[in-house]
Design a protein around this motif. Sequence first.
Motif, PDB file in Angstrom:
ATOM      1  N   SER A   5      40.824  44.906  20.042  1.00  9.88           N
ATOM      2  CA  SER A   5      40.017  44.498  21.185  1.00  9.88           C
ATOM      3  C   SER A   5      38.852  45.477  21.341  1.00  9.88           C
ATOM      4  O   SER A   5      39.054  46.691  21.351  1.00  9.88           O
ATOM      5  CB  SER A   5      40.879  44.502  22.438  1.00  9.88           C
ATOM      6  N   ILE A   6      37.648  44.931  21.460  1.00 12.30           N
ATOM      7  CA  ILE A   6      36.456  45.756  21.646  1.00 12.30           C
ATOM      8  C   ILE A   6      35.854  45.426  22.999  1.00 12.30           C
ATOM      9  O   ILE A   6      35.348  44.325  23.215  1.00 12.30           O
ATOM     10  CB  ILE A   6      35.418  45.510  20.537  1.00 12.30           C
ATOM     11  N   GLY A   7      35.942  46.373  23.930  1.00 11.35           N
ATOM     12  CA  GLY A   7      35.373  46.201  25.262  1.00 11.35           C
ATOM     13  C   GLY A   7      33.978  46.804  25.304  1.00 11.35           C
ATOM     14  O   GLY A   7      33.799  47.982  25.000  1.00 11.35           O
ATOM     15  N   LEU A   8      33.002  45.990  25.663  1.00 13.03           N
ATOM     16  CA  LEU A   8      31.613  46.447  25.710  1.00 13.03           C
ATOM     17  C   LEU A   8      31.283  47.045  27.068  1.00 13.03           C
ATOM     18  O   LEU A   8      31.959  46.786  28.065  1.00 13.03           O
ATOM     19  CB  LEU A   8      30.666  45.291  25.397  1.00 13.03           C
ATOM     20  N   SER A   9      30.211  47.817  27.111  1.00 17.97           N
ATOM     21  CA  SER A   9      29.814  48.480  28.351  1.00 17.97           C
ATOM     22  C   SER A   9      29.398  47.488  29.436  1.00 17.97           C
ATOM     23  O   SER A   9      29.434  47.812  30.616  1.00 17.97           O
ATOM     24  CB  SER A   9      28.705  49.495  28.088  1.00 17.97           C
ATOM     25  N   ASP A  10      29.034  46.243  29.061  1.00 16.14           N
ATOM     26  CA  ASP A  10      28.658  45.238  30.060  1.00 16.14           C
ATOM     27  C   ASP A  10      29.871  44.481  30.602  1.00 16.14           C
ATOM     28  O   ASP A  10      29.738  43.541  31.374  1.00 16.14           O
ATOM     29  CB  ASP A  10      27.628  44.263  29.488  1.00 16.14           C
ATOM     30  N   GLY A  11      31.087  44.862  30.165  1.00 15.81           N
ATOM     31  CA  GLY A  11      32.304  44.223  30.644  1.00 15.81           C
ATOM     32  C   GLY A  11      32.818  43.101  29.756  1.00 15.81           C
ATOM     33  O   GLY A  11      33.943  42.643  29.930  1.00 15.81           O
ATOM     34  N   HIS A  71      37.788  57.785  19.104  1.00 16.39           N
ATOM     35  CA  HIS A  71      38.525  58.874  19.758  1.00 16.39           C
ATOM     36  C   HIS A  71      39.839  58.355  20.326  1.00 16.39           C
ATOM     37  O   HIS A  71      40.045  57.147  20.467  1.00 16.39           O
ATOM     38  CB  HIS A  71      37.699  59.466  20.914  1.00 16.39           C
ATOM     39  N   GLU A  72      40.711  59.279  20.710  1.00 12.04           N
ATOM     40  CA  GLU A  72      42.012  58.934  21.278  1.00 12.04           C
ATOM     41  C   GLU A  72      41.876  58.037  22.510  1.00 12.04           C
ATOM     42  O   GLU A  72      42.715  57.174  22.765  1.00 12.04           O
ATOM     43  CB  GLU A  72      42.784  60.206  21.632  1.00 12.04           C
ATOM     44  N   SER A  73      40.805  58.195  23.265  1.00 11.27           N
ATOM     45  CA  SER A  73      40.570  57.387  24.457  1.00 11.27           C
ATOM     46  C   SER A  73      40.135  55.962  24.131  1.00 11.27           C
ATOM     47  O   SER A  73      40.066  55.111  25.012  1.00 11.27           O
ATOM     48  CB  SER A  73      39.482  58.038  25.315  1.00 11.27           C
ATOM     49  N   GLY A  74      39.817  55.702  22.856  1.00 10.21           N
ATOM     50  CA  GLY A  74      39.285  54.404  22.445  1.00 10.21           C
ATOM     51  C   GLY A  74      37.773  54.394  22.363  1.00 10.21           C
ATOM     52  O   GLY A  74      37.188  53.455  21.833  1.00 10.21           O
ATOM     53  N   ALA A  75      37.127  55.431  22.901  1.00 13.84           N
ATOM     54  CA  ALA A  75      35.669  55.523  22.853  1.00 13.84           C
ATOM     55  C   ALA A  75      35.202  55.718  21.412  1.00 13.84           C
ATOM     56  O   ALA A  75      35.871  56.361  20.605  1.00 13.84           O
ATOM     57  CB  ALA A  75      35.182  56.680  23.719  1.00 13.84           C
ATOM     58  N   ILE A  76      34.047  55.179  21.105  1.00 13.03           N
ATOM     59  CA  ILE A  76      33.487  55.297  19.759  1.00 13.03           C
ATOM     60  C   ILE A  76      32.742  56.618  19.627  1.00 13.03           C
ATOM     61  O   ILE A  76      31.869  56.940  20.433  1.00 13.03           O
ATOM     62  CB  ILE A  76      32.543  54.121  19.455  1.00 13.03           C
ATOM     63  N   ASP A  77      33.085  57.394  18.610  1.00 15.90           N
ATOM     64  CA  ASP A  77      32.426  58.656  18.296  1.00 15.90           C
ATOM     65  C   ASP A  77      31.070  58.386  17.663  1.00 15.90           C
ATOM     66  O   ASP A  77      30.063  58.970  18.040  1.00 15.90           O
ATOM     67  CB  ASP A  77      33.290  59.471  17.318  1.00 15.90           C
ATOM     68  N   SER A  78      31.052  57.508  16.674  1.00 14.76           N
ATOM     69  CA  SER A  78      29.810  57.145  15.981  1.00 14.76           C
ATOM     70  C   SER A  78      30.043  55.849  15.223  1.00 14.76           C
ATOM     71  O   SER A  78      31.178  55.471  14.940  1.00 14.76           O
ATOM     72  CB  SER A  78      29.366  58.251  15.020  1.00 14.76           C
ATOM     73  N   ILE A  79      28.934  55.190  14.922  1.00 14.19           N
ATOM     74  CA  ILE A  79      28.939  54.009  14.057  1.00 14.19           C
ATOM     75  C   ILE A  79      28.003  54.340  12.907  1.00 14.19           C
ATOM     76  O   ILE A  79      26.859  54.754  13.133  1.00 14.19           O
ATOM     77  CB  ILE A  79      28.467  52.750  14.804  1.00 14.19           C
ATOM     78  N   GLN A  80      28.500  54.166  11.677  1.00 14.57           N
ATOM     79  CA  GLN A  80      27.709  54.519  10.507  1.00 14.57           C
ATOM     80  C   GLN A  80      27.682  53.358   9.518  1.00 14.57           C
ATOM     81  O   GLN A  80      28.652  52.614   9.399  1.00 14.57           O
ATOM     82  CB  GLN A  80      28.288  55.765   9.843  1.00 14.57           C
ATOM     83  N   SER A 113      26.465  45.366  15.313  1.00  9.96           N
ATOM     84  CA  SER A 113      25.175  45.018  15.918  1.00  9.96           C
ATOM     85  C   SER A 113      25.196  43.590  16.475  1.00  9.96           C
ATOM     86  O   SER A 113      24.741  43.348  17.596  1.00  9.96           O
ATOM     87  CB  SER A 113      24.075  45.165  14.868  1.00  9.96           C
ATOM     88  N   ASP A 114      25.737  42.652  15.693  1.00 10.05           N
ATOM     89  CA  ASP A 114      25.811  41.257  16.146  1.00 10.05           C
ATOM     90  C   ASP A 114      26.606  41.125  17.441  1.00 10.05           C
ATOM     91  O   ASP A 114      26.279  40.305  18.296  1.00 10.05           O
ATOM     92  CB  ASP A 114      26.473  40.371  15.079  1.00 10.05           C
ATOM     93  N   LEU A 115      27.672  41.930  17.580  1.00  6.20           N
ATOM     94  CA  LEU A 115      28.525  41.871  18.768  1.00  6.20           C
ATOM     95  C   LEU A 115      28.038  42.777  19.901  1.00  6.20           C
ATOM     96  O   LEU A 115      28.664  42.844  20.950  1.00  6.20           O
ATOM     97  CB  LEU A 115      29.969  42.257  18.401  1.00  6.20           C
ATOM     98  N   ARG A 116      26.944  43.499  19.681  1.00 10.57           N
ATOM     99  CA  ARG A 116      26.356  44.446  20.646  1.00 10.57           C
ATOM    100  C   ARG A 116      27.295  45.630  20.922  1.00 10.57           C
ATOM    101  O   ARG A 116      27.352  46.155  22.027  1.00 10.57           O
ATOM    102  CB  ARG A 116      25.964  43.736  21.937  1.00 10.57           C
ATOM    103  N   VAL A 117      28.054  46.034  19.899  1.00  8.25           N
ATOM    104  CA  VAL A 117      28.947  47.186  20.008  1.00  8.25           C
ATOM    105  C   VAL A 117      28.117  48.439  19.832  1.00  8.25           C
ATOM    106  O   VAL A 117      27.382  48.586  18.856  1.00  8.25           O
ATOM    107  CB  VAL A 117      30.066  47.136  18.933  1.00  8.25           C
TER     108      VAL A 117
END
Length: 133
Positions: A5-11, A71-80, A113-117
């Motif tokens: 599951s990928i939760g975006l910043s816009d909800g 990260h352990e919290s689920g937050a993304i460290d980086s996208i490469q 990018s397509d999913l606005r992640v």
Amino acid sequence: MVEVSIGLSDGSQHTLNARLADNNATRAAGFQRVCASTIADTPILFVFPRAFKPQFHMHNVVAPIDIAFIHESGAIDSIQAMQPYVLGSRNKPLYGPNKPVIAALEVRPGLFSDLRVDLGAVIQWQVPAASVE
């Protein structure tokens, strides 16, 4: 397979089905020696037994891959954006996070990018803790 599951910043939220790489053998294999259509169709979630700074390479990989370090919290460290090695090239880069992470999600190029992640997204999954080695 594992549901990611990928939760975006816009909800908003996206769900992907990914191959699970949760042991040394499946993590080492990754997308090596598979065709480009498999890379395009099948994300891989790498889950590590502890937080650390893994290094990914593109040896024996035939197509580009985007990777998000988590990260352990689920937050993304980086996208490469990872590129296959050019035959005969001495430049064989390694890809890794800025800080220790517990997981990485590999997908086809452009999917994030397509999913606005972006770095504000949170990635979650359900894997029994005992299964990660």
